[in-house]
Design a protein around this motif. Structure first.
Motif, mmCIF file in Angstrom:
data_model
loop_
_atom_site.group_PDB
_atom_site.id
_atom_site.type_symbol
_atom_site.label_atom_id
_atom_site.label_comp_id
_atom_site.label_asym_id
_atom_site.label_seq_id
_atom_site.Cartn_x
_atom_site.Cartn_y
_atom_site.Cartn_z
ATOM 1 N N THR A 253 -6.328 2.127 14.490
ATOM 2 C CA THR A 253 -5.638 1.223 13.548
ATOM 3 C C THR A 253 -5.185 2.055 12.358
ATOM 4 O OG1 THR A 253 -7.263 -0.481 14.091
ATOM 5 C CG2 THR A 253 -5.854 -0.914 12.197
ATOM 6 N N GLY A 254 -3.901 1.997 12.031
ATOM 7 C CA GLY A 254 -3.392 2.716 10.851
ATOM 8 C C GLY A 254 -4.013 2.156 9.577
ATOM 9 N N ALA A 255 -4.018 2.976 8.527
ATOM 10 C CA ALA A 255 -4.703 2.574 7.283
ATOM 11 C C ALA A 255 -4.057 1.336 6.658
ATOM 12 C CB ALA A 255 -4.697 3.736 6.302
ATOM 13 N N ARG A 256 -2.715 1.284 6.629
ATOM 14 C CA ARG A 256 -2.054 0.116 6.021
ATOM 15 C C ARG A 256 -2.410 -1.145 6.805
ATOM 16 N NH1 ARG A 256 4.320 0.058 5.713
ATOM 17 N NH2 ARG A 256 4.071 0.217 7.974
ATOM 18 N N VAL B 64 0.863 -1.172 0.000
ATOM 19 C CA VAL B 64 0.000 0.000 0.000
ATOM 20 C C VAL B 64 0.903 1.227 0.000
ATOM 21 C CG1 VAL B 64 -1.956 -1.091 1.122
ATOM 22 C CG2 VAL B 64 -0.172 -0.093 2.506
ATOM 23 N N THR B 65 0.457 2.263 -0.686
ATOM 24 C CA THR B 65 1.249 3.498 -0.751
ATOM 25 C C THR B 65 0.347 4.636 -0.290
ATOM 26 O OG1 THR B 65 0.481 3.946 -2.981
ATOM 27 C CG2 THR B 65 2.509 2.655 -2.774
ATOM 28 N N GLU B 66 0.971 5.782 -0.036
ATOM 29 C CA GLU B 66 0.164 6.946 0.365
ATOM 30 C C GLU B 66 -0.872 7.247 -0.722
ATOM 31 O OE1 GLU B 66 0.532 11.479 2.092
ATOM 32 O OE2 GLU B 66 2.335 10.539 1.293
ATOM 33 N N GLN B 67 -0.438 7.133 -1.985
ATOM 34 C CA GLN B 67 -1.358 7.462 -3.082
ATOM 35 C C GLN B 67 -2.522 6.464 -3.171
ATOM 36 O OE1 GLN B 67 0.582 8.008 -6.838
ATOM 37 N NE2 GLN B 67 -1.245 8.842 -7.787
ATOM 38 N N SER B 68 -2.232 5.178 -2.896
ATOM 39 C CA SER B 68 -3.326 4.194 -2.994
ATOM 40 C C SER B 68 -4.309 4.353 -1.831
ATOM 41 C CB SER B 68 -2.773 2.762 -3.060
ATOM 42 O OG SER B 68 -2.305 2.333 -1.799
ATOM 43 N N PHE C 196 0.779 4.569 8.284
ATOM 44 C CA PHE C 196 1.678 3.411 8.329
ATOM 45 C C PHE C 196 2.032 2.904 9.721
ATOM 46 C CE2 PHE C 196 2.862 5.754 4.336
ATOM 47 C CZ PHE C 196 2.191 4.894 3.482
ATOM 48 N N THR C 197 1.517 3.514 10.784
ATOM 49 C CA THR C 197 1.922 3.049 12.111
ATOM 50 C C THR C 197 1.371 1.657 12.397
ATOM 51 O OG1 THR C 197 1.972 3.547 14.454
ATOM 52 C CG2 THR C 197 -0.086 4.017 13.327
#
Length: 861
Positions: free
Chosen positions: A264-267, A171-175, A229-230
């Motif tokens: 919960t972090g997004a990733r 996963v990326t910031e953009q996705s 990302f945490t």
């Protein structure tokens, strides 16, 4: 023994009076629409079951004969093993004698995972791994690897970085944040769950002092990275509904919070949901936020480095698995003959390795030969089964059986010629002949006249579909069918149904494509005439579907601003991951789109994946029927609206089964079974709703009617009659209005879609694209279907069909032949023109069959 006047029994055994040894004897078959059928069928023969679509052929071949053979086999195994199988329904039949064990080769999609491939279904991959393990060229000093080390589906073989998938997912910031102009409150972090859970995560950030009202792109990078990302999961007090300022004050005062919330972090949310959720739709949703790239370690080859370092004929096992089978067979031939240069030099040092190489290569070549004979030489071992057509998959299974050396078995096949060009059908007949020569019986449900003509024995079921079918009109050698007047098959088999003559229409314009690249199409140009009925022909694997159902549909859809129809990507058990990577769209439309206002692709995908979707709901017919019920005096008095008569709405449906009509019964130590709901007895509605009657019938009874019965019942109701008439015109008068989508074949689903289109076909300038619309259709039904396609063209539309049935091709205005061969030997436009012109084209493999259909002399081809 019962004899019924409808059943003409023709005894063609050598001594008519003898007891029928060597026959399967069926008495009193009543499965589905079968009307107490008695029939005797010879063993050790090619027996073809014929009849119009829905006549009862499959009920006899699969529902009765195969189901009974399967049930007897299961009764012979131990009770412990038996409970591992699903409940086997007992077929409705009085007795069956002389039935050998049976193997069914049905039309079904393969296992819906990309890990199931041509190599695994045919078991060729197992032999190839053995070849690399025992006879491969190893780098100096590397120890011998076992065969499983060459499989990406085993822990020993799978690349450790991508787990054998060939791609890595991250996963990326953009996705995760597709639109960085939004604030967190405006759901900038799109990957977070919608509804309450997402709101909860935003409230937690407010408590923690993060700014949720500034556009994402303006937030400090440190904050953005932590939120996405945490791996920390702090639990904090949440004050629901308070502004950030009010929250700060409440925290200072140590007010009692609404609840304690865990972050919960997004990733972490995306990856955990993907790995753990049971819900396919959730999995699909989060997969959208994952980016897939080729695995950097194995470069997409899915195996560990140790396995990829072993070569055979100078290449690694994955390169070999990506070759077309025809090329693989050529490569292995010298090794099978012991003539490969490598083996000659090695013979003195390692004589035992030479023997192993030769033996495995010979076995592989013999098994590949059957696949090539069946016209599958263009497939590669690595090709995943969900991307195969049902016909390709069935031939793959058939090839495996030809080499299995079973004896004394009945093979029950469901339209093995589906999706086959007439040239490939000849190879199919050879494979069937090999199975028969090995001492087996073949029971084949089939519509293709080329296959029916090769039968030793014909069982013709009919005369019509559904309730008007279910009788055996004839059982005997093919010639005797000529005298059975009630048979629809007879007219076509003995050429008593000539094509209606008509002059081809002139094109109203041309849709021109250039630079088309996809699969085996390499930069070709093509033009499709507008305002006419066109057929695209060519052997299986020549590139027809790539050109029409993929590229043409995608380019036209893009030009019209329509969302591209779902690619043929299958429903997988891991949505979004184990799918083939989307293919780049190469090509452009250079002329003709100004004459196309709309495009409709009528494919064979299901019209719904649950029993709640059915014929009546899909066509919109059910809306009209519910309005009629709501307009009855009784319904008006009770204030019931149209919604009351939907089994999807709480007020009208049976509460016990929630409108499903059946309930799942959990059995201790046994598989669960579905039983009709004890409350509504399968009617789906509650008792009050069922009290309302229209013309003497309640809503459940109306859903139980066939299309044919409903036409008579709704006489005078123009809107309902129109929908029903169109369904009858495409040959579906035998289906029940409430027939669940899950019970429909691909061909039936396609004809329901076509019927829905025909109801609104008045607008003109629409491009209709159909892929093999006559699959699963008896010639009489195919004629009716073509009549409907002509109606669409007469209304000012363009119809393009990918088609193998020469009778249909001969009735088109224009034919485009792709080929000449399959795979690497295809992908070109061989010829195009009116049917008579294409029939004379020397380079075309379609031409001789089209010429025969048109009654032209084959000499000119």
């Amino acid at each position: 023994m019962r004899h019924k006047p409808t059943h003409h029994k023709h005894d063609h055994s050598s001594a008519a009076g003898e007891s029928r040894a060597g026959f399967v004897r069926v008495r009193g078959a009543r499965e589905h629409n079968l009307k107490n059928v008695d029939v005797d069928i010879p063993r050790g023969s090619l027996v073809v079951f014929t009849g119009v679509s829905g006549s009862g052929k499959s009920s006899l071949a699969f529902g009765t004969l195969y189901a009974e053979a399967q049930r007897r086999y299961l009764e012979s195994v131990s009770p412990y093993a038996r409970r591992l199988f699903h409940q086997m329904p007992v077929p409705e039949v009085d007795e069956i004698d002389g039935l050998p064990p049976a193997v069914a080769l049905q039309q079904q999609r393969g296992s819906p995972t990309a890990r199931s491939s041509v190599g695994s279904v045919s078991t060729l991959s197992n032999s190839l791994r053995m070849l690399y393990s025992r006879a491969g060229d190893y780098p100096p000093g590397q120890e011998l690897l076992y065969a499983e080390s060459f499989s990406p589906n085993t822990p020993e073989g799978a690349c450790p970085q991508c787990s054998g998938l060939g791609r890595v997912y991250e996963v990326t910031e953009q996705s995760l944040v597709p639109d960085d102009s939004l604030t967190i409150r405006e759901r900038a972090v799109a990957a977070w769950p919608p509804a309450w859970h997402g709101q909860n995560l935003r409230d937690i950030l407010v408590t923690m002092g993060y700014d949720v009202d500034t556009p994402w792109r303006e937030l400090p990078k440190k904050d953005r990275d932590w939120i996405l990302f945490t791996d920390e999961t702090p639990t904090v007090p949440v004050y629901a509904g308070l502004t950030p300022k009010e929250t700060k004050a409440a925290l200072r005062r140590k007010d009692t919070p609404s609840y304690q919330g865990t972050f919960t972090g997004a990733r972490r949310y995306v990856l955990q949901t993907f790995a753990n959720t049971e819900s396919a739709s959730m999995k699909k949703r989060v997969a959208r936020y994952m980016v897939s790239t080729e695995c950097p370690l194995c470069r997409g080859k899915r195996l560990r480095q140790e396995a990829l370092s072993v070569s055979f004929a100078g290449i690694d096992i994955m390169e070999l698995s990506r070759m077309p089978l025809a090329r693989l067979a050529e490569l292995l031939k010298p090794y099978a003959a012991g003539e490969a240069a490598r083996d000659r030099t090695r013979a003195k040092e390692h004589p035992e390795q030479l023997i192993v190489t030769q033996r495995i290569a010979q076995d592989l070549c013999a098994r590949l030969r059957v696949l090539l004979d069946l016209g599958l030489g263009y497939l590669a071992l690595e090709r995943s089964t969900p991307t195969l057509s049902p016909g390709e998959l069935q031939r793959l299974r058939l090839a495996t059986q030809v080499r299995s050396n079973l004896f004394g078995v009945v093979y029950v096949l469901d339209e093995p010629s589906a999706g086959l060009h007439p040239a490939d059908t000849e190879a199919l007949l050879d494979a069937l002949a090999q199975l028969k020569a090995a001492g087996n019986s073949l029971f084949v449900v089939e519509h293709a006249l080329d296959v029916i003509r090769q039968a030793d024995w014909i069982v013709d079921v009919g005369p019509q579909a559904g309730e008007k079918g279910g009788q055996v009109l004839y059982s005997g050698v093919p010639g005797g069918l000529k005298d059975v007047k009630a048979s629809q098959t007879r007219r076509y088999l003995f050429n008593e149904a000539p094509l209606p003559g008509r002059a081809p229409r002139a094109p109203a314009g041309w849709l021109r494509l250039e630079g088309v690249r996809r699969n085996n199409l390499d930069g070709i140009s093509a033009e499709f005439p507008l305002g006419v009925l066109s057929a695209v022909t060519g052997v299986s694997g020549s590139g027809k579907s790539s050109l029409v159902s993929q590229v043409l549909v995608e380019l036209a859809g893009r030009a019209l601003g329509q969302a591209a129809p779902d690619a043929e990507a299958p429903e997988t058990d891991e949505p979004g991951l184990e799918q083939e990577a989307a293919l780049p769209l190469e090509g452009r439309i250079v002329a003709g789109m100004d004459q196309v206002k709309r495009m409709v692709r009528v494919d064979q995908k299901p019209i719904g994946r649950t029993p709640r979707s059915n014929l009546a709901t899909y066509t919109g017919l059910f809306d009209q029927v519910r309005k009629l019920f709501a307009a009855t005096p009784d319904a008006r008095k009770r204030r019931y609206d149209a919604g009351r008569f939907s089994f999807n709405v709480a007020k009208g449906r049976c509460e016990h089964c929630a409108g499903e009509g059946f309930v799942m019964v959990e059995l201790l130590f046994l598989p669960s079974v579905y039983a009709p709901c004890p409350t509504c007895e399968g009617a789906r509605y509650n008792a009050k709703t069922l009290e309302v009657r229209y013309r003497g019938k309640n809503i459940a009874e109306v859903l139980g009617m066939t299309v044919g019965e409903a036409i008579a019942f709704f006489e005078g109701e123009t809107l309902v009659e129109r929908s029903l008439e169109v369904l009858r015109e495409v040959g579906l008068d035998y289906l029940r209005l409430g027939q669940p989508a899950t019970e429909l074949s691909g061909g039936e689903a396609q004809r329901i879609k076509l019927a829905s289109e025909l109801q609104r076909a008045g607008r003109g300038n629409t491009l209709y694209v159909l892929d093999e619309p006559t699959t699963g259709l008896h010639p009489v039904d195919a004629d009716r279907l073509v009549a409907q396609l002509n109606r669409l063209v007469d209304s000012g539309n363009t119809v393009i069909v990918v088609e193998h049935t020469m009778r249909v091709v001969a009735g088109c205005d224009w034919v485009i032949d792709v080929g000449p061969g399959a795979g690497d030997e295809g992908g070109r436009l061989v010829c195009a023109g009116p049917p008579e012109e294409v029939a004379r084209c020397k380079a075309s493999r379609t031409a001789p069959y089209l010429a025969a259909q048109l009654g032209l002399s084959a000499a000119s081809t």
